[in-house]
Design a protein around this motif. Structure first.
Motif, PDB file in Angstrom:
ATOM      1  N   SER A 180       0.859  -1.249   0.068  1.00  0.00           N
ATOM      2  CA  SER A 180      -0.028  -0.101  -0.010  1.00  0.00           C
ATOM      3  C   SER A 180       0.761   1.100  -0.065  1.00  0.00           C
ATOM      4  O   SER A 180       1.679   1.303   0.768  1.00  0.00           O
ATOM      5  CB  SER A 180      -0.809  -0.082   1.112  1.00  0.00           C
ATOM      6  N   MET A 181       0.706   2.181  -1.062  1.00  0.00           N
ATOM      7  CA  MET A 181       1.831   3.274  -1.265  1.00  0.00           C
ATOM      8  C   MET A 181       0.763   4.672  -1.218  1.00  0.00           C
ATOM      9  O   MET A 181      -0.167   4.481  -1.377  1.00  0.00           O
ATOM     10  CB  MET A 181       2.495   3.088  -2.482  1.00  0.00           C
ATOM     11  N   SER A 182       1.381   5.561  -0.539  1.00  0.00           N
ATOM     12  CA  SER A 182       1.061   6.869  -0.696  1.00  0.00           C
ATOM     13  C   SER A 182       2.201   7.936  -0.630  1.00  0.00           C
ATOM     14  O   SER A 182       3.256   7.355  -0.482  1.00  0.00           O
ATOM     15  CB  SER A 182       0.181   7.454   0.765  1.00  0.00           C
ATOM     16  N   LEU A 183       2.117   9.007  -0.629  1.00  0.00           N
ATOM     17  CA  LEU A 183       3.126  10.111  -0.498  1.00  0.00           C
ATOM     18  C   LEU A 183       3.650  10.150   0.882  1.00  0.00           C
ATOM     19  O   LEU A 183       4.704  10.825   1.177  1.00  0.00           O
ATOM     20  CB  LEU A 183       2.708  11.357  -0.923  1.00  0.00           C
ATOM     21  N   GLU A 184       3.084   9.593   1.842  1.00  0.00           N
ATOM     22  CA  GLU A 184       3.508   9.544   3.256  1.00  0.00           C
ATOM     23  C   GLU A 184       4.762   8.353   3.455  1.00  0.00           C
ATOM     24  O   GLU A 184       5.385   8.419   4.396  1.00  0.00           O
ATOM     25  CB  GLU A 184       2.618   9.170   4.171  1.00  0.00           C
ATOM     26  N   GLY A 185       4.460   7.346   2.254  1.00  0.00           N
ATOM     27  CA  GLY A 185       5.455   6.044   2.313  1.00  0.00           C
ATOM     28  C   GLY A 185       4.569   5.067   1.860  1.00  0.00           C
ATOM     29  O   GLY A 185       3.733   5.007   1.270  1.00  0.00           O
ATOM     30  N   SER A 186       5.223   3.677   2.456  1.00  0.00           N
ATOM     31  CA  SER A 186       4.616   2.326   1.934  1.00  0.00           C
ATOM     32  C   SER A 186       4.352   1.664   3.156  1.00  0.00           C
ATOM     33  O   SER A 186       5.136   1.808   4.205  1.00  0.00           O
ATOM     34  CB  SER A 186       5.318   1.892   0.960  1.00  0.00           C
ATOM     35  N   GLN A 187       3.429   0.796   3.156  1.00  0.00           N
ATOM     36  CA  GLN A 187       3.588  -0.563   4.091  1.00  0.00           C
ATOM     37  C   GLN A 187       3.201  -1.699   3.272  1.00  0.00           C
ATOM     38  O   GLN A 187       2.594  -1.783   2.369  1.00  0.00           O
ATOM     39  CB  GLN A 187       1.999  -0.167   4.955  1.00  0.00           C
ATOM     40  N   PHE A 188       3.693  -2.591   3.738  1.00  0.00           N
ATOM     41  CA  PHE A 188       3.811  -3.936   2.897  1.00  0.00           C
ATOM     42  C   PHE A 188       4.291  -4.851   3.762  1.00  0.00           C
ATOM     43  O   PHE A 188       4.918  -4.979   5.106  1.00  0.00           O
ATOM     44  CB  PHE A 188       4.733  -3.993   1.817  1.00  0.00           C
ATOM     45  N   ASP A 189       4.390  -6.031   3.458  1.00  0.00           N
ATOM     46  CA  ASP A 189       4.905  -7.265   4.023  1.00  0.00           C
ATOM     47  C   ASP A 189       6.150  -7.831   3.526  1.00  0.00           C
ATOM     48  O   ASP A 189       6.255  -7.664   2.155  1.00  0.00           O
ATOM     49  CB  ASP A 189       3.982  -8.522   4.141  1.00  0.00           C
ATOM     50  N   LEU A 190       7.210  -7.881   4.041  1.00  0.00           N
ATOM     51  CA  LEU A 190       8.493  -8.215   3.683  1.00  0.00           C
ATOM     52  C   LEU A 190       8.522  -9.856   3.666  1.00  0.00           C
ATOM     53  O   LEU A 190       8.558 -10.570   4.752  1.00  0.00           O
ATOM     54  CB  LEU A 190       9.344  -7.447   4.593  1.00  0.00           C
ATOM     55  N   LEU A 191       9.007 -10.518   2.383  1.00  0.00           N
ATOM     56  CA  LEU A 191       8.971 -11.876   2.594  1.00  0.00           C
ATOM     57  C   LEU A 191       9.947 -12.466   2.318  1.00  0.00           C
ATOM     58  O   LEU A 191      10.877 -12.048   1.215  1.00  0.00           O
ATOM     59  CB  LEU A 191       8.002 -12.563   1.705  1.00  0.00           C
ATOM     60  N   SER A 192      10.971 -13.354   2.960  1.00  0.00           N
ATOM     61  CA  SER A 192      12.047 -14.100   2.768  1.00  0.00           C
ATOM     62  C   SER A 192      12.073 -15.315   3.257  1.00  0.00           C
ATOM     63  O   SER A 192      11.922 -15.529   4.712  1.00  0.00           O
ATOM     64  CB  SER A 192      13.461 -13.437   3.224  1.00  0.00           C
ATOM     65  N   GLY A 193      11.908 -16.274   2.455  1.00  0.00           N
ATOM     66  CA  GLY A 193      11.971 -17.645   2.656  1.00  0.00           C
ATOM     67  C   GLY A 193      10.513 -17.722   3.464  1.00  0.00           C
ATOM     68  O   GLY A 193       9.303 -17.681   2.962  1.00  0.00           O
ATOM     69  N   ASP A 194      10.602 -18.630   4.704  1.00  0.00           N
ATOM     70  CA  ASP A 194       9.363 -18.724   5.395  1.00  0.00           C
ATOM     71  C   ASP A 194       8.909 -17.567   6.430  1.00  0.00           C
ATOM     72  O   ASP A 194       8.000 -17.667   7.078  1.00  0.00           O
ATOM     73  CB  ASP A 194       9.389 -19.925   6.175  1.00  0.00           C
ATOM     74  N   ALA A 195       9.924 -16.535   6.579  1.00  0.00           N
ATOM     75  CA  ALA A 195       9.700 -15.495   7.252  1.00  0.00           C
ATOM     76  C   ALA A 195       9.069 -14.414   6.758  1.00  0.00           C
ATOM     77  O   ALA A 195       9.225 -14.028   5.509  1.00  0.00           O
ATOM     78  CB  ALA A 195      10.948 -14.996   7.930  1.00  0.00           C
ATOM     79  N   ARG A 196       8.130 -13.882   7.438  1.00  0.00           N
ATOM     80  CA  ARG A 196       7.219 -12.708   6.900  1.00  0.00           C
ATOM     81  C   ARG A 196       7.019 -11.726   8.059  1.00  0.00           C
ATOM     82  O   ARG A 196       6.573 -12.071   8.974  1.00  0.00           O
ATOM     83  CB  ARG A 196       5.869 -13.163   6.352  1.00  0.00           C
ATOM     84  N   VAL A 197       7.411 -10.381   7.748  1.00  0.00           N
ATOM     85  CA  VAL A 197       7.161  -9.381   8.557  1.00  0.00           C
ATOM     86  C   VAL A 197       6.451  -8.115   7.884  1.00  0.00           C
ATOM     87  O   VAL A 197       6.657  -7.984   6.839  1.00  0.00           O
ATOM     88  CB  VAL A 197       8.544  -8.959   9.456  1.00  0.00           C
ATOM     89  N   HIS A 198       5.802  -7.421   8.925  1.00  0.00           N
ATOM     90  CA  HIS A 198       5.095  -5.976   8.204  1.00  0.00           C
ATOM     91  C   HIS A 198       6.052  -5.004   8.271  1.00  0.00           C
ATOM     92  O   HIS A 198       6.708  -4.870   9.546  1.00  0.00           O
ATOM     93  CB  HIS A 198       3.828  -5.819   9.008  1.00  0.00           C
ATOM     94  N   VAL A 199       6.308  -4.183   7.356  1.00  0.00           N
ATOM     95  CA  VAL A 199       6.874  -3.036   7.210  1.00  0.00           C
ATOM     96  C   VAL A 199       6.457  -1.821   7.049  1.00  0.00           C
ATOM     97  O   VAL A 199       5.468  -1.918   6.328  1.00  0.00           O
ATOM     98  CB  VAL A 199       8.095  -3.148   6.125  1.00  0.00           C
ATOM     99  N   THR A 200       6.699  -0.628   7.793  1.00  0.00           N
ATOM    100  CA  THR A 200       6.261   0.623   7.335  1.00  0.00           C
ATOM    101  C   THR A 200       7.474   1.427   6.952  1.00  0.00           C
ATOM    102  O   THR A 200       8.297   1.699   7.733  1.00  0.00           O
ATOM    103  CB  THR A 200       5.550   1.489   8.775  1.00  0.00           C
ATOM    104  N   LEU A 201       7.451   1.847   5.607  1.00  0.00           N
ATOM    105  CA  LEU A 201       8.475   2.550   5.201  1.00  0.00           C
ATOM    106  C   LEU A 201       8.305   4.093   4.953  1.00  0.00           C
ATOM    107  O   LEU A 201       7.398   4.412   3.986  1.00  0.00           O
ATOM    108  CB  LEU A 201       9.153   1.875   3.847  1.00  0.00           C
ATOM    109  N   PRO A 202       8.810   4.950   5.499  1.00  0.00           N
ATOM    110  CA  PRO A 202       8.122   6.509   5.561  1.00  0.00           C
ATOM    111  C   PRO A 202       8.942   7.278   4.410  1.00  0.00           C
ATOM    112  O   PRO A 202       9.334   8.145   4.443  1.00  0.00           O
ATOM    113  CB  PRO A 202       8.638   6.893   6.939  1.00  0.00           C
ATOM    114  N   VAL A 203       9.186   6.479   3.214  1.00  0.00           N
ATOM    115  CA  VAL A 203       9.841   6.916   2.032  1.00  0.00           C
ATOM    116  C   VAL A 203       8.920   6.556   0.902  1.00  0.00           C
ATOM    117  O   VAL A 203       8.893   5.573   0.612  1.00  0.00           O
ATOM    118  CB  VAL A 203      11.332   6.602   1.802  1.00  0.00           C
ATOM    119  N   PRO A 204       8.512   7.581   0.033  1.00  0.00           N
ATOM    120  CA  PRO A 204       7.646   7.272  -0.972  1.00  0.00           C
ATOM    121  C   PRO A 204       8.100   6.719  -1.995  1.00  0.00           C
ATOM    122  O   PRO A 204       9.289   6.964  -2.510  1.00  0.00           O
ATOM    123  CB  PRO A 204       6.827   8.866  -0.994  1.00  0.00           C
TER     124      PRO A 204
END
Length: 462
Positions: free
Chosen positions: A258-282
């Motif tokens: 999910s993206m906006s000019l405030e930044g992005s939110q997404f799930d970071l997936l690597s192998g079986d690991a998955r974490v939610h990320v808030t990135l304040p860079v658009p």
């Protein structure tokens, strides 16, 4: 303590192939090629260029506290208390960087790419600092001079180093790779840049892949999974390949974005690991740069949870895509540092996130594109199409962007000779609630437009 401080003058002279003149002082602490920024206890390298000669600044260097001058004109040695006389000052600086690099076993990360390498470097260094101090490139010190200057800042406290590597010709990254000897080497992407020196993007990819040349069985190549010109080269290295983004064999990717000019939110997936990320860079390119940084950090042992936590505090470097909110609810995407066709379209993707606002693109011409420059500007204009509401071009080549943007009506396009000309008019062209992108090659100085907007409407730092 800096590694440089642990070296004797005899060791330094031997590595540089230098003859000493004068009485050796105490230990050096830094390295300088510019008397304006020289600090006490620095070694001053008297470089010769097309328009300047460091030998003319020997006395000012010692007045500011230099301990030693590295010179190639032996006749100037008597002008200073202590000097190292070499055959080539520029080569000597490179050799000193190699000596410092040889005295540490910490992992080095080398990052290059046609676009995004500075942001990827910044993201990587900030994430790795979760584990301790990290040496990282400052500013644009990413060439055969800047990398040795960065190495001179290496201390015994650093647990890792992240160095940005630039290039404009074949062979330049090969030389830097041999100096840095990275544990992890990253290519963010490849695109049509520096075409005055390359016949095709494939040849640029070959030159970028030089960053992988020194990788051995225990090392790692990082590249985008969705770019075959790079992913294939990464997978051909003797060590491991860790690809990022969408594509086959991806090591790390972003899902549910999910993206906006405030930044992005997404799930970071690597192998079986998955974490939610808030990135304040658009922008989608910011996500790509974070994925590259994640591949590096995971390779060096950081868990995804730590990476996600650090991501929440990341921010872009000055003039590299940050959003400034001015009075009258005007949003300025300040990406004025530099430009090329790929980076421009990434910036337009970011501007497109400004929903329910009039979108204004202030675009300076893109340089160093060789004979294909006009064509690439027209192609960029066509790709921009009607994704903006007002297109303002600066420079002769930028007129080709306007011509290519045939989907826009003529009254929505305007050309200016210089950034100063646009800066003088911009307050009359931007309205309340607009979103404004400012981007162009370094030499066009598009930051003038940002400064004019801030002056007219006020606003804080990006």
């Amino acid at each position: 303590m800096r590694i440089l401080e642990t070296l004797s003058w005899a060791e330094i002279a031997s590595a540089l192939g230098a003859r000493t003149r004068g009485n050796a002082p105490g230990s050096p602490r830094g390295v300088s090629i510019d008397t304006r920024t020289l600090e006490p206890h620095d070694i001053f390298f008297a470089l010769r260029g097309e328009n300047s000669d460091g030998h003319a600044h020997l006395r000012p260097a010692f007045d500011r506290g230099a301990l030693c001058a590295v010179i190639q004109d032996a006749g100037r040695a008597d002008e200073v208390p202590f000097s190292l006389i070499v055959a080539d000052v520029e080569k000597a600086l490179f050799l000193l960087g190699g000596l410092i690099r040889s005295r540490t076993s910490i992992p080095f990360v080398a990052i290059t790419g046609s676009a995004g390498k500075t942001t990827a470097k910044d993201f990587t260094a900030e994430i790795l600092r979760a584990k301790g101090p990290v040496l990282a490139t400052r500013g644009n010190l990413n060439n055969h001079l800047g990398v040795p200057l960065t190495l001179a800042r290496l201390t015994s406290e650093h647990w890792a180093a992240v160095l940005e590597c630039g290039m404009s010709r074949a062979g330049e990254l090969s030389r830097l790779a041999r100096l840095i000897r990275p544990k992890v080497a990253v290519i963010t992407n490849v695109a049509a840049v520096h075409l005055e020196f390359f016949e095709s993007v494939a040849r640029i990819a070959d030159a970028k892949a030089e960053i992988f040349e020194t990788l051995g069985a225990g090392d790692t190549a990082v590249a985008p999974a969705g770019e075959p010109l790079l992913s294939g080269r990464a997978r051909a290295v003797p060590g491991a390949a860790r690809l990022f983004g969408e594509g086959d064999h991806s090591f790390v990717r972003a899902l549910d974005v999910s993206m906006s000019l405030e930044g992005s939110q997404f799930d970071l997936l690597s192998g079986d690991a998955r974490v939610h990320v808030t990135l304040p860079v658009p922008g989608p390119h910011a996500i790509s740069n974070l994925l590259a940084a994640t591949a590096v950090a995971a390779t060096l042992g950081l868990p995804l949870e730590t990476i996600a936590a650090r991501a929440a505090d990341l921010k872009p470097a000055s003039n590299r895509g940050g959003v400034r909110r001015l009075r009258d609810d005007i949003l300025v995407i300040d990406d004025s540092y530099n430009s090329n066709p790929k980076a421009l379209l990434c910036a337009i993707d970011t501007l497109a996130l400004a929903r329910d606002r009039r979108r204004v693109a202030c675009l300076g011409e893109m340089r160093e594109l060789g004979p294909r420059g006009p064509e690439l500007h027209r192609e960029a204009g066509a790709a921009i199409g009607a994704r903006v509401d007002l297109l303002l071009g600066v420079g002769a080549l930028a007129r080709e962007i306007l011509e290519g943007a045939s989907a826009l009506p003529e009254e929505a396009k305007r050309s200016f000779e210089t950034s100063a000309d646009l800066a003088a008019e911009i307050k009359h062209l931007v309205r309340a609630h607009d979103a404004v992108l400012v981007k162009g090659s370094r030499g066009v100085r598009m930051e003038r437009v940002v400064e004019a907007l801030v002056s007219a409407h006020g606003g804080g730092p990006d």
